[in-house]
Write a protein that holds these residues in place. Structure first.
Motif, PDB file in Angstrom:
ATOM      1  N   ASN A   7       0.804  -1.075  -0.313  1.00 16.91           N
ATOM      2  CA  ASN A   7       0.134  -0.066   0.081  1.00 16.91           C
ATOM      3  C   ASN A   7       0.812   1.009  -0.306  1.00 16.91           C
ATOM      4  OD1 ASN A   7      -2.550  -1.129   0.105  1.00 16.91           O
ATOM      5  ND2 ASN A   7      -3.505  -1.332   1.835  1.00 16.91           N
ATOM      6  N   HIS A   8       2.097   0.976   0.491  1.00 15.84           N
ATOM      7  CA  HIS A   8       2.957   2.404   0.802  1.00 15.84           C
ATOM      8  C   HIS A   8       4.059   2.250  -0.580  1.00 15.84           C
ATOM      9  CE1 HIS A   8       1.867   3.746   4.540  1.00 15.84           C
ATOM     10  NE2 HIS A   8       1.369   3.113   4.793  1.00 15.84           N
ATOM     11  N   GLY A   9       3.488   1.365  -1.047  1.00 16.75           N
ATOM     12  CA  GLY A   9       4.489   1.846  -2.741  1.00 16.75           C
ATOM     13  C   GLY A   9       5.551   0.892  -3.110  1.00 16.75           C
ATOM     14  N   VAL A  58      10.607  -6.959  -3.737  1.00 15.00           N
ATOM     15  CA  VAL A  58      10.928  -6.696  -2.753  1.00 15.00           C
ATOM     16  C   VAL A  58      10.019  -7.509  -1.443  1.00 15.00           C
ATOM     17  CG1 VAL A  58      12.062  -4.821  -0.472  1.00 15.00           C
ATOM     18  CG2 VAL A  58      12.207  -4.421  -3.307  1.00 15.00           C
ATOM     19  N   VAL A  59       8.745  -7.326  -1.264  1.00 15.40           N
ATOM     20  CA  VAL A  59       8.113  -7.817  -0.340  1.00 15.40           C
ATOM     21  C   VAL A  59       8.604  -9.323  -0.052  1.00 15.40           C
ATOM     22  CG1 VAL A  59       6.119  -8.671   0.256  1.00 15.40           C
ATOM     23  CG2 VAL A  59       6.332  -6.456  -0.383  1.00 15.40           C
ATOM     24  N   GLN A  60       8.695  -9.955  -1.655  1.00 12.96           N
ATOM     25  CA  GLN A  60       8.864 -11.519  -1.918  1.00 12.96           C
ATOM     26  C   GLN A  60       9.999 -11.983  -1.341  1.00 12.96           C
ATOM     27  OE1 GLN A  60       9.722 -13.116  -5.890  1.00 12.96           O
ATOM     28  NE2 GLN A  60      10.163 -14.791  -5.725  1.00 12.96           N
ATOM     29  N   MET A  61      10.745 -11.350  -1.332  1.00 12.13           N
ATOM     30  CA  MET A  61      12.319 -11.674  -0.582  1.00 12.13           C
ATOM     31  C   MET A  61      12.285 -11.411   1.023  1.00 12.13           C
ATOM     32  SD  MET A  61      15.053  -9.044  -2.972  1.00 12.13           S
ATOM     33  CE  MET A  61      16.374  -9.713  -2.109  1.00 12.13           C
ATOM     34  N   MET A  62      11.371 -10.317   1.563  1.00 17.56           N
ATOM     35  CA  MET A  62      11.760  -9.720   2.894  1.00 17.56           C
ATOM     36  C   MET A  62      10.786 -11.453   3.481  1.00 17.56           C
ATOM     37  SD  MET A  62      11.520  -5.969   3.022  1.00 17.56           S
ATOM     38  CE  MET A  62      11.489  -6.211   5.066  1.00 17.56           C
ATOM     39  N   LEU A  63       9.472 -11.493   2.761  1.00 14.72           N
ATOM     40  CA  LEU A  63       8.226 -13.043   3.031  1.00 14.72           C
ATOM     41  C   LEU A  63       9.270 -14.215   2.977  1.00 14.72           C
ATOM     42  CD1 LEU A  63       5.107 -12.033   1.639  1.00 14.72           C
ATOM     43  CD2 LEU A  63       5.584 -11.621   4.349  1.00 14.72           C
ATOM     44  N   LYS A  77      -4.665   4.169  -6.102  1.00  9.65           N
ATOM     45  CA  LYS A  77      -5.222   5.170  -6.161  1.00  9.65           C
ATOM     46  C   LYS A  77      -4.172   6.133  -6.700  1.00  9.65           C
ATOM     47  CE  LYS A  77      -9.474   4.498  -3.917  1.00  9.65           C
ATOM     48  NZ  LYS A  77     -10.530   4.647  -2.209  1.00  9.65           N
ATOM     49  N   SER A  78      -3.041   6.714  -5.375  1.00  5.94           N
ATOM     50  CA  SER A  78      -1.495   7.082  -5.631  1.00  5.94           C
ATOM     51  C   SER A  78      -1.403   7.130  -6.985  1.00  5.94           C
ATOM     52  CB  SER A  78      -1.049   6.791  -4.703  1.00  5.94           C
ATOM     53  OG  SER A  78      -0.354   5.423  -4.534  1.00  5.94           O
ATOM     54  N   VAL A  79      -0.896   6.492  -7.186  1.00  8.94           N
ATOM     55  CA  VAL A  79      -0.160   6.122  -8.574  1.00  8.94           C
ATOM     56  C   VAL A  79      -1.369   6.837  -9.799  1.00  8.94           C
ATOM     57  CG1 VAL A  79       0.387   4.470 -10.317  1.00  8.94           C
ATOM     58  CG2 VAL A  79       1.000   3.506  -7.902  1.00  8.94           C
ATOM     59  N   HIS A  80      -2.400   6.637  -9.601  1.00  6.58           N
ATOM     60  CA  HIS A  80      -3.229   6.726 -10.442  1.00  6.58           C
ATOM     61  C   HIS A  80      -3.392   8.725 -10.230  1.00  6.58           C
ATOM     62  CE1 HIS A  80      -7.373   7.962 -12.444  1.00  6.58           C
ATOM     63  NE2 HIS A  80      -7.386   7.141 -13.290  1.00  6.58           N
TER      64      HIS A  80
END
Length: 301
Positions: free
Chosen positions: A259-261, A266-271, A291-294
Motif C-alpha cells: 500500500n505504501h509503494g 522486494v516483499v517476496q524476498m522479505m517474506l 489510487k495514488s499511482v493513478h
C-alpha cells in the motif's frame, strides 16, 4: 465532469490480429475466441490510454489487484492471465516485443483464499495493548513489533536465537522453509522494543541457560500455540473484531508495504517466498497504492 480515458485506438487491431492468428494456428472455437476478446478488451479498458505493447509487469499487477478488489473469482482471473500470456507470446513471435510483461506472472492457485489482514489502525491498537511494565508483556510487545516489522512466520519468530539478531545493523537472520536463509531489516521501532526487552524483560524471565531470544514465563523457548494465545488476548484488549490467524501480522506487513509503494519482488524476498505468485495474492489490498499511482501519473487525475 472528467471523462473516462478511452482505450488506445490501436488496441482493437492488436487484439483482432491476435485472434485471427489464434484461429489459423490452433483452430480455436468461437467460444474461446470470444472469451479471449472479452478478457483482452477489459484489460485494454483498464490500462487506457496505454497501447498494449507498451504494457509493463507492474501494469498487469495493478490490473490483477483491481480484479480481486472488485470481487472477481480466481478462476476468472486465471482465464484472464492465460489470455494475456498467449497475447504477449504472439507479440513476441511477431517481433513487436522482446520480453513479455507476463513473464513473472503466475496463475492463482485453485481455491487459494485471501489472507486475513488488519488495518494500520488495528495494528497500532494491537501493538499498544501489552502493559510493557511487566517483563512478559514487554516480551510480547517486542515480539509483536518484530513480527509486524519483518513479516516473519510465527515459527521463525519463536525460533530466533541470540546469534540471529544483529542490533548494530538492525537485521534479523532467518532460516525459513526448506532451510532457505535470508536477512530481514527490522526498522527503528522494532529495534528499540527488542533492545528494551533484552535489557529489562528477558533477564527477568530467563531461569536457565538458553540462547532463545524470546522465552516463556518458565524461562524456556516458547511454542507457536503460546504466542497465538497471546495475540488473541491482546486482540481482545484492543477491541479488534476481525478474525485473526497466527500469521495475521505477517499478512499486514506485506499488504501495508504494498500500500505504501513497495515493489512486489522486494516483499517476496522479505517474506522468503520462492515463487512470486505466492506473494501476488497480497496485491488485492493495494487499493490505496492504485489510487495514488493513478493520481500521480494519469493526466486527468
Amino acid at each position: 465532469m472528467v471523462s473516462k480515458p478511452q482505450p488506445h485506438p490501436a488496441n482493437h487491431e492488436h487484439i483482432e490480429l491476435f485472434l485471427d492468428a489464434l484461429f489459423l494456428e490452433s483452430g480455436s472455437s468461437d467460444n474461446t475466441l470470444s472469451a479471449y476478446r472479452t478478457d483482452l478488451t477489459k484489460f485494454s479498458d483498464f490500462i487506457a490510454p496505454m497501447e498494449l505493447p507498451a504494457v509493463e509487469t507492474q501494469n498487469v499487477e495493478q490490473y490483477l489487484a483491481y480484479r480481486v478488489d472488485i470481487g472477481l473469482s480466481p478462476r476468472s482471473t486465471a482465464r484472464s492471465i492465460s489470455a494475456l500470456k498467449r497475447f504477449y507470446q504472439h507479440l513476441i513471435r511477431e517481433k513487436q516485443l522482446r520480453i513479455s510483461p507476463m513473464e513473472t506472472i503466475s496463475r492463482p492457485k485453485a481455491g487459494q483464499s485471501l489472507p486475513k489482514t488488519l488495518s494500520e489502525t488495528d495494528v497500532e491498537a494491537l501493538l499498544h495493548a501489552p502493559n510493557v511494565e511487566e517483563p512478559m508483556e514487554l516480551r510480547d510487545r517486542a515480539m509483536l513489533e518484530l513480527l509486524y516489522a519483518t513479516g516473519l512466520r510465527v515459527s521463525e519468530l519463536i525460533g530466533l536465537r541470540m546469534e540471529h539478531i544483529n542490533q548494530n545493523q538492525a537485521v534479523v537472520f532467518v532460516k525459513g522453509k526448506g532451510g532457505k536463509e535470508r536477512l530481514v531489516p527490522m526498522g527503528e521501532e522494532a529495534l528499540d522494543w527488542l533492545a528494551r526487552y533484552l535489557k529489562f524483560g528477558r533477564p527477568a524471565l530467563v531461569k536457565h541457560a538458553t540462547d532463545f531470544v524470546f522465552v516463556s514465563k518458565r524461562g524456556v523457548g516458547m511454542t507457536r500455540q503460546t504466542f497465538w494465545h497471546r495475540i488473541k488476548h491482546y486482540a481482545m484488549l484492543a477491541n479488534i473484531k476481525s478474525d485473526l490467524s497466527p500469521h495475521t501480522l505477517r499478512h499486514a506487513f506485506a499488504t501495508h508495504l504494498l500500500n505504501h509503494g513497495a515493489d512486489l519482488r522486494v516483499v517476496q524476498m522479505m517474506l522468503g517466498h520462492s515463487d512470486l505468485s505466492t506473494t501476488q495474492i497480497y496485491t488485492h489490498v493495494a487499493n490505496e497504492r492504485l489510487k495514488s499511482v493513478h493520481q500521480a501519473h494519469h493526466p486527468r487525475a
